[in-house]
Each structure stands twice: as C-alpha cells, then as structure tokens.
Scaffold this motif. Structure first.
Motif, PDB file in Angstrom:
ATOM      1  N   THR A   1     -39.196 -31.243  52.783  1.00  0.00           N
ATOM      2  CA  THR A   1     -39.805 -32.544  53.050  1.00  0.00           C
ATOM      3  C   THR A   1     -41.309 -32.541  52.823  1.00  0.00           C
ATOM      4  O   THR A   1     -41.963 -33.561  52.993  1.00  0.00           O
ATOM      5  N   ARG A   2     -41.855 -31.406  52.450  1.00  0.00           N
ATOM      6  CA  ARG A   2     -43.300 -31.312  52.226  1.00  0.00           C
ATOM      7  C   ARG A   2     -43.647 -31.579  50.767  1.00  0.00           C
ATOM      8  O   ARG A   2     -42.936 -31.160  49.852  1.00  0.00           O
ATOM      9  N   ILE A   3     -44.731 -32.308  50.566  1.00  0.00           N
ATOM     10  CA  ILE A   3     -45.161 -32.685  49.230  1.00  0.00           C
ATOM     11  C   ILE A   3     -46.680 -32.578  49.161  1.00  0.00           C
ATOM     12  O   ILE A   3     -47.372 -32.765  50.169  1.00  0.00           O
ATOM     13  N   SER A   4     -47.206 -32.266  47.993  1.00  0.00           N
ATOM     14  CA  SER A   4     -48.658 -32.203  47.817  1.00  0.00           C
ATOM     15  C   SER A   4     -49.258 -33.564  48.136  1.00  0.00           C
ATOM     16  O   SER A   4     -48.740 -34.603  47.707  1.00  0.00           O
TER      17      SER A   4
ATOM     18  N   PHE B   1     -50.453 -29.887  51.905  1.00  0.00           N
ATOM     19  CA  PHE B   1     -49.162 -30.569  51.974  1.00  0.00           C
ATOM     20  C   PHE B   1     -49.064 -31.565  53.123  1.00  0.00           C
ATOM     21  O   PHE B   1     -49.720 -31.428  54.150  1.00  0.00           O
ATOM     22  N   ILE B   2     -48.201 -32.548  52.891  1.00  0.00           N
ATOM     23  CA  ILE B   2     -47.954 -33.585  53.880  1.00  0.00           C
ATOM     24  C   ILE B   2     -46.438 -33.736  54.030  1.00  0.00           C
ATOM     25  O   ILE B   2     -45.692 -33.539  53.067  1.00  0.00           O
ATOM     26  N   ASP B   3     -45.988 -34.034  55.223  1.00  0.00           N
ATOM     27  CA  ASP B   3     -44.561 -34.172  55.460  1.00  0.00           C
ATOM     28  C   ASP B   3     -44.114 -35.589  55.145  1.00  0.00           C
ATOM     29  O   ASP B   3     -44.635 -36.557  55.705  1.00  0.00           O
ATOM     30  N   LYS B   4     -43.147 -35.724  54.252  1.00  0.00           N
ATOM     31  CA  LYS B   4     -42.698 -37.040  53.820  1.00  0.00           C
ATOM     32  C   LYS B   4     -42.029 -37.827  54.933  1.00  0.00           C
ATOM     33  O   LYS B   4     -42.005 -39.061  54.886  1.00  0.00           O
ATOM     34  N   GLN B   5     -41.490 -37.158  55.923  1.00  0.00           N
ATOM     35  CA  GLN B   5     -40.779 -37.861  56.981  1.00  0.00           C
ATOM     36  C   GLN B   5     -41.689 -38.401  58.071  1.00  0.00           C
ATOM     37  O   GLN B   5     -41.281 -39.264  58.829  1.00  0.00           O
TER      38      GLN B   5
END
Length: 311
Positions: free
Chosen positions: A47-50, A288-292
C-alpha cells in the motif's frame, strides 16, 4: 471531469457521522493522528507509494462501495449542489475535485477559487435502498469549513510572511533532498483548509484574532486584503491556538529521514523572524506514503517533540 480517487477522509484526523466529519481540527496532533481505522487494512509494503507519484488514487471511505456507484451516476447533480451550497452559505465559489461514496452518503471535496484559498468538503446523503441522492440535504461541518476559511484568510492577510515560508521550502526542495505532497493529492484527499505541498494551517476555535476578519469577509466577500488585515486583532492573537503543520518527505526513494537535515530545518525555522506567527510542528518522513491513509508517518519518521512557537 472528476478523477475518481478513492479517499479515506478518516486520515484527516476527523471522524465520520454520515460520510462526513464531526471532529475538529484543533491541535497540532492533527497530522500525528493520520491513522487507519478498524475498517481499513493495516499499512503494508503493497500500500506504500512514492510521494511524488501519489495523487489520492486507491482510497475508499468505509462502507462506501454502493453509495460510490450511486454518486457516480448522479455526479453532475452532486457537483451542482455542492457549488451552490458553498456559494450561498459561505460566499465562496468552489471547484469540485472529487466525489467519494461513504456510509449513507457521498463526500464532496472542493477547492475555493481565488482568495481566500482553502480546501474543504461537504456531504450529500444517499439512500442506498432507493438509490436516491438527497442533494437538497447537502451539509458540511461548520467548524471544519470555518476553520478552512479562517486559515485561508490568515494566509491572505499575511501574504508576505507566507511567501517567505514558501520560498524557504522551495529552496530546500531545489537542493534535491526533500519534497512535499503533489497538488493532485492535496486536491483529491483535501479538506485540510489552507494547504501547500509542505504544510497546512489549523486552529482552535478559541483563536480570537482572526474572528473579526472572518466576520468581515462573510459580510463582504469582496473586501480588500488591506481592510481584512485591519480587522485582525493582533492583541488577541495566541500562537498556541494556530498551528502550521509541516510534513516533508525525502526526495530519494532509497533515503531514510536524515537527522542532520531534520536538525538543520528546525534550526532554520527557529532563527527565521519573518515567517508567520503560530505554533510549528514538523515531521520528516521517508519517500513513501500509505495509499490507504494518506499518511507518510512511519516507524522511521522524525517528529519534532515540542512545537516551535512564533509569537
């Protein structure tokens, strides 16, 4: 017209009543409370994305699958209702960026046009059984919207000071070590009032200095910035009631939050004398940032223990 980013509004540090929010943005713990709720899966590597690639895609409000589909089919009606609502109740023209289904309703994310500039949201109730959208019952949390407008007014009447703060973060980003959230993420996971890629403003309800400015704006939305500034009661201002919440990210996907950089930014902020008054919180995350949850907070994040107070 509207990119359908799935948005978890709970990540704004607020709680939901009807696909909308009942909590108050009233402390510097706001960004520290960006946690997933019981209805969401725990953050994982999947769930992590740049942060540079993050636009709000992949978010969903709890129990919103059915209402999201209903909202999609009534999008034009919802957009019209939201724009009319903010124009009539808050004297503000807005752009609708995102409409997301939630329990018993749809949350509508908007951005004001011009100044005062801010992001906020409204809620349109939806009857899942009848598949009906109750646009005539559209509502918004008054504290949240007023807080957003006040933050926009604060940045508007102290534009020179905010320009100094923005220039500082832009110069840091130009060095290549740090970055902030994308504007698409701010728009689609918005609702945080006055926001930039690097920080957002929040305040307690008892912040008294800005209230006359807000009252004047509501009486005359075309009032000049000069007259709005004159309405600000400097003697009533308390830095402990107004928060400038800074959240930065490492620009390099392979970099961990850097302690030396963290300490340097703190020192710079402490020494700066021409930036806006308020309480400054500061978090430095990895890339990174958590998409959820829309949160960059992680086990390795560096978090300022005590706010930097600018009176």
């Amino acid at each position: 017209m509207h990119k359908k980013a799935k948005v978890l509004l709970c990540s704004m540090g607020t709680s939901f009543m009807l696909g909308g929010c009942s909590g108050m943005i009233n402390s510097n713990n706001y960004q520290k409370n960006e946690q997933t709720k019981d209805t969401q899966a725990a953050p994982s590597e999947e769930t992590r994305i740049s942060v540079q690639d993050y636009t709000g895609e992949g978010y969903a409000l709890p129990y919103g699958r059915v209402t999201d589909e209903i909202a999609d089919k009534n999008l034009a009606q919802i957009v019209e209702a939201a724009t009319s609502f903010f124009k009539e109740k808050y004297k503000t023209d807005v752009t609708v960026h995102n409409v997301v289904g939630a329990k018993d309703g749809a949350t509508v994310f908007v951005e004001s046009k011009g100044e005062p500039h801010f992001y906020t949201y409204a809620v349109v109730p939806i009857d899942e059984v009848a598949k009906k959208v109750w646009t005539e019952r559209i509502w918004a949390d008054e504290f949240q919207v007023e807080n957003a407008i006040k933050g926009g007014l604060y940045s508007m009447i102290f534009k020179e000071e905010f320009n100094q703060l923005d220039d500082y973060f832009d110069s840091l980003a130009a060095e290549g070590q740090i970055t902030g959230k994308t504007y698409e993420a701010i728009q689609n996971v918005g609702g945080k009032g006055f926001s930039t890629p690097y920080y957002f403003i929040s305040m307690r309800s008892k912040e008294a200095a800005i209230q006359p400015v807000y009252d004047l704006f509501m009486r005359n939305p075309d009032e000049s910035a000069e007259n709005l500034r004159k309405a600000f009661e400097d003697n009533s201002f308390s830095a402990e009631n107004l928060f400038i919440n800074i959240q930065l990210f490492m620009a390099d996907p392979n970099a961990k939050p850097d302690n030396k950089l963290f300490d340097r930014i703190i020192k710079d902020l402490e020494e700066m004398t021409s930036i806006p008054r308020g309480s400054y919180s500061f978090v430095l995350n990895d890339n990174f940032i958590d998409k959820q949850s829309s949160s960059g907070m992680g086990d390795n994040s560096l978090d300022l223990t005590n706010d930097i107070i600018k009176d």
